[in-house]
Enzyme design. Structure first.
Site, PDB file in Angstrom:
ATOM      1  N   CYS A 155     -11.746   1.470   5.609  1.00 34.32           N
ATOM      2  CA  CYS A 155     -11.391   2.880   5.803  1.00 34.32           C
ATOM      3  C   CYS A 155     -11.955   3.776   4.698  1.00 34.32           C
ATOM      4  CB  CYS A 155      -9.879   3.033   5.869  1.00 34.32           C
ATOM      5  SG  CYS A 155      -9.005   2.143   4.569  1.00 34.32           S
ATOM      6  N   GLU A 165       0.841  -1.207   0.000  1.00 33.96           N
ATOM      7  CA  GLU A 165       0.000   0.000   0.000  1.00 33.96           C
ATOM      8  C   GLU A 165       0.873   1.252   0.000  1.00 33.96           C
ATOM      9  OE1 GLU A 165      -2.768  -0.406   3.308  1.00 33.96           O
ATOM     10  OE2 GLU A 165      -3.951  -1.776   2.103  1.00 33.96           O
TER      11      GLU A 165
HETATM   12 ZN   LIG Z   1      -8.917   3.484   2.734  1.00 31.06          ZN
END
Ligand SMILES: [Zn+2]
Length: 666
Positions: free
Chosen positions: A416, A332
């Site tokens: 998220c 990420e």
């Molecule tokens: Zn996110």
């Protein structure tokens, strides 16, 4: 009194001894016109904000219930029996949707939603431990915390998200107080923050959160209360980075071994010496936003130098044309300079949002339109792609190419992104206008009506257009006469109207992307129907006059379809073009192109046309023209074809076929 000032005054009254307003040394020199003073009227964003209010926010609240996220609070509160479920950072999903709901309440009162928040706040209050600590992952069963949470409080800050979660709570609590005037949630946040002040700092416990966010939250608490200690704690957490390794180290086979990397969580150097955007891109974007807050609110010039340098690195080496950031899916994280793969692009929705937060803050710090250029690029492309037109399907990753089969999800185990979009959209009207002294800035071309006070007189600005589909923007400036005045009100001030970089032949700030060919037209500015020379300053057309009712500024932006090429160093985009029209980046999607998109090549000579299709994807301008199908058989010639491109943000709303932003030129 306008938004923030009025808010400080309310707090001053309510907070009693807590509030010492104005103690901080400085603030951002530019101040956004609060979204509560701006009424959006347009056909592009308003339906999305409405869908967010009526579909997305209730949907995510329901999903938080169904996935046990709310139950974790009930268990920590002693209202329900059972172990903590889900990720140790799931508390943040509750806080983020509460922030979203609060913003929505500010412009759209909704007693049922307000009651739902009150009920949640009561549970959160009970889940908070007596000393202020709040982290359901530990409180439910302190002897058996879930993996990564650490054996003791704060013992594994790199991984635990204890501080990340409450950072989101601070943002939500401030929003809730602003929306409702009720103190309950803010009191929970302040109790937690006071506990942190007694725990962390010079001479106390040292440490930093593995995932940044609390820095932004603390800056908001400072703004809300005037308690400068919160700002000092934000700076402490930032300054702690880059000096030592803290918490647990993991064996290579552990799913947590990624946390062994200092670069992953921006601990490889002290923040003031960081020169390159590295590591997990959401963490980085939140950190840069927090650094901007520290730069502005503490008046620290070295923080300004550091974030300016990081911004240059980002826009010149690591940002996608869509404003997305983060190239590497497995970590990420950012890739190396110019490492920008399209199909494997990670470009998390949260990272685009963090990039938007950061660029807005840099604008508020420097007053330069280039930051609004990046902000605009993000919100119309790599951020808006994160949510479906229906409002209840989401992207976590926003790649710039798909071989098919990649689609939006109803929710995620790590959720998220959905709530992050949900909280961004209702606050978007706060990004349109800004102030600095008596100067008024217009950053985004979102039709709206803004009420502000200039030289102690009320001024209404009405912006009308069909942007982003058409480039003519009409800005009516109307000083409002007091009832007893017989004459027309007149107010002298300077209106700074952003001239987008893309209208000045710059695809995006930085030298990563450039337009091919020359523009056919230039921006034209008219005042009351008469064309005037554009007096450009920091990317803004400066219009100073004694404004009277009836004054109209008209800006015409050239809405040609432009071909974009990337710098040669971006290997993935070599010999390819992308299409941009206004702020929008386009893509070809299989559904419009005979079931395939990856075999479309676009020769430089092919003429391109743009046409508004009211019935397509909520109404979009499509770009079409002649292209080639690259031959499938060895040596077979490319066949001529027609193609249709749609705005990138709107892809994957009609199935999960092939998609490409960058098309081969041959
Ligand atoms: Zn996110």
């Amino acid at each position: 009194m306008e938004g923030p000032l009025r808010f400080l005054a309310i707090l001053g009254v309510l907070a009693g001894g807590l509030c010492v307003a104005g103690q901080g040394p400085s603030d951002y020199p530019f101040e956004p016109v609060a979204f509560t003073s701006v009424r959006v009227t347009d056909a592009f964003w308003l339906p999305r904000i409405e869908t967010n209010r009526t579909i997305t926010i209730p949907y995510i609240m329901k999903m938080n219930e169904e996935t046990g996220r709310v139950d974790n609070f009930r268990k920590a509160a002693g209202l329900l029996k059972g172990p903590h479920t889900g990720k140790r950072y799931n508390d943040s999903d509750i806080f983020k949707i509460m922030e979203a709901a609060s913003y929505s309440l500010m412009v759209h009162p909704d007693p049922a939603l307000e009651k739902a928040l009150d009920d949640l706040i009561a549970v959160i209050g009970k889940a908070q431990e007596p000393d202020g600590y709040l982290y359901t992952a530990r409180t439910i069963d302190p002897a058996n915390p879930p993996p990564g949470a650490g054996a003791e409080r704060w013992s594994n800050l790199r991984v635990s998200h204890e501080l990340y979660n409450v950072g989101h709570m601070y943002e939500a609590a401030v929003a809730h107080f602003q929306a409702t005037g009720k103190r309950a949630f803010l009191d929970i946040a302040l109790k937690n923050a006071e506990f942190l002040l007694g725990t962390f700092g010079p001479g106390k416990r040292r440490g930093f959160p593995g995932h940044q966010e609390i820095e932004i939250g603390l800056a908001k608490l400072y703004r809300a209360t005037g308690n400068y200690s919160y700002m000092e704690l934000a700076r402490f957490f930032l300054d702690e980075r880059g000096h030592y390794f803290q918490g647990e180290s993991y064996p290579p086979e552990s799913p947590f071994s990624i946390y062994n990397s200092d670069e992953y969580l921006q601990n490889h150097k002290p923040v003031l010496r960081q020169e390159e955007a590295v590591g997990h891109s959401v963490r980085a974007a939140y950190m840069f936003s927090g650094m901007a807050d520290v730069a502005a609110l503490t008046g620290s010039p070295e923080y300004v130098t550091a974030i300016d340098r990081l911004w240059e690195n980002l826009v010149s080496k690591k940002m996608y044309l869509t404003g997305g950031i983060g190239a590497k899916g497995e970590t990420e994280a950012f890739g190396d300079a110019y490492e920008l793969p399209n199909r494997e692009a990670y470009t998390e929705t949260c990272a685009a949002i963090g990039n938007a937060f950061w660029n807005q803050r840099l604008f508020l710090l420097h007053g330069d339109a280039k930051y609004a250029d990046v902000l605009e690029k993000i919100i119309y492309n790599g951020l808006l792609s994160g949510v479906s037109l229906s409002g209840d399907r989401f992207f976590y990753q926003n790649p710039l190419e798909s071989a098919g089969g990649y689609g939006r999800s109803p929710f995620f185990e790590v959720a998220c992104c959905p709530a992050n979009v949900a909280r961004f959209l209702p606050s978007l009207p706060g990004y349109i206008y800004a102030r600095s002294g008596d100067d008024v800035y217009l950053n985004l071309f979102i039709p709206s009506e803004a009420a502000l006070s200039v030289r102690e007189k009320k001024v209404v600005i009405r912006q009308a257009s069909r942007y982003p589909w058409e480039g003519t923007i009409r800005i009516a400036v109307e000083p409002v006469a007091k009832a007893k005045d017989k004459t027309n009100a007149k107010v002298e001030f300077t209106l700074f109207v952003r001239i987008p970089g893309w209208a000045e032949n710059e695809a995006v700030p930085g030298d990563l992307y450039r337009f091919l060919g020359e523009p056919e037209a230039q921006p034209v500015l008219k005042i009351n129907g008469k064309a005037v020379a554009i007096d450009l300053e920091r990317g803004y057309a400066k219009v100073r006059r004694a404004w009277v009712k009836g004054d109209v500024v008209e800006l015409s932006l050239p809405m040609e379809v432009r071909r974009v090429a990337a710098k040669e160093d971006v290997v993935e985009d070599m010999d390819k073009v992308a299409l941009q029209r206004g702020p929008l980046v386009y893509c070809v999607e299989a559904v419009d192109n005979g079931g395939k998109a990856l075999d479309i090549a676009l020769p430089d000579a092919a003429a391109l046309t743009a046409e508004f299709k009211p019935g397509l994807l909520g109404g979009v301008v499509v770009v079409s023209g002649k292209a080639c199908r690259t031959g499938t058989a060895e040596g077979s010639p490319a066949a001529e074809t027609t193609f249709t491109a749609i705005p990138y943000y709107a892809w994957a709303n009609r199935g999960n076929g092939e998609m490409a932003v960058w098309l081969p030129r041959k």
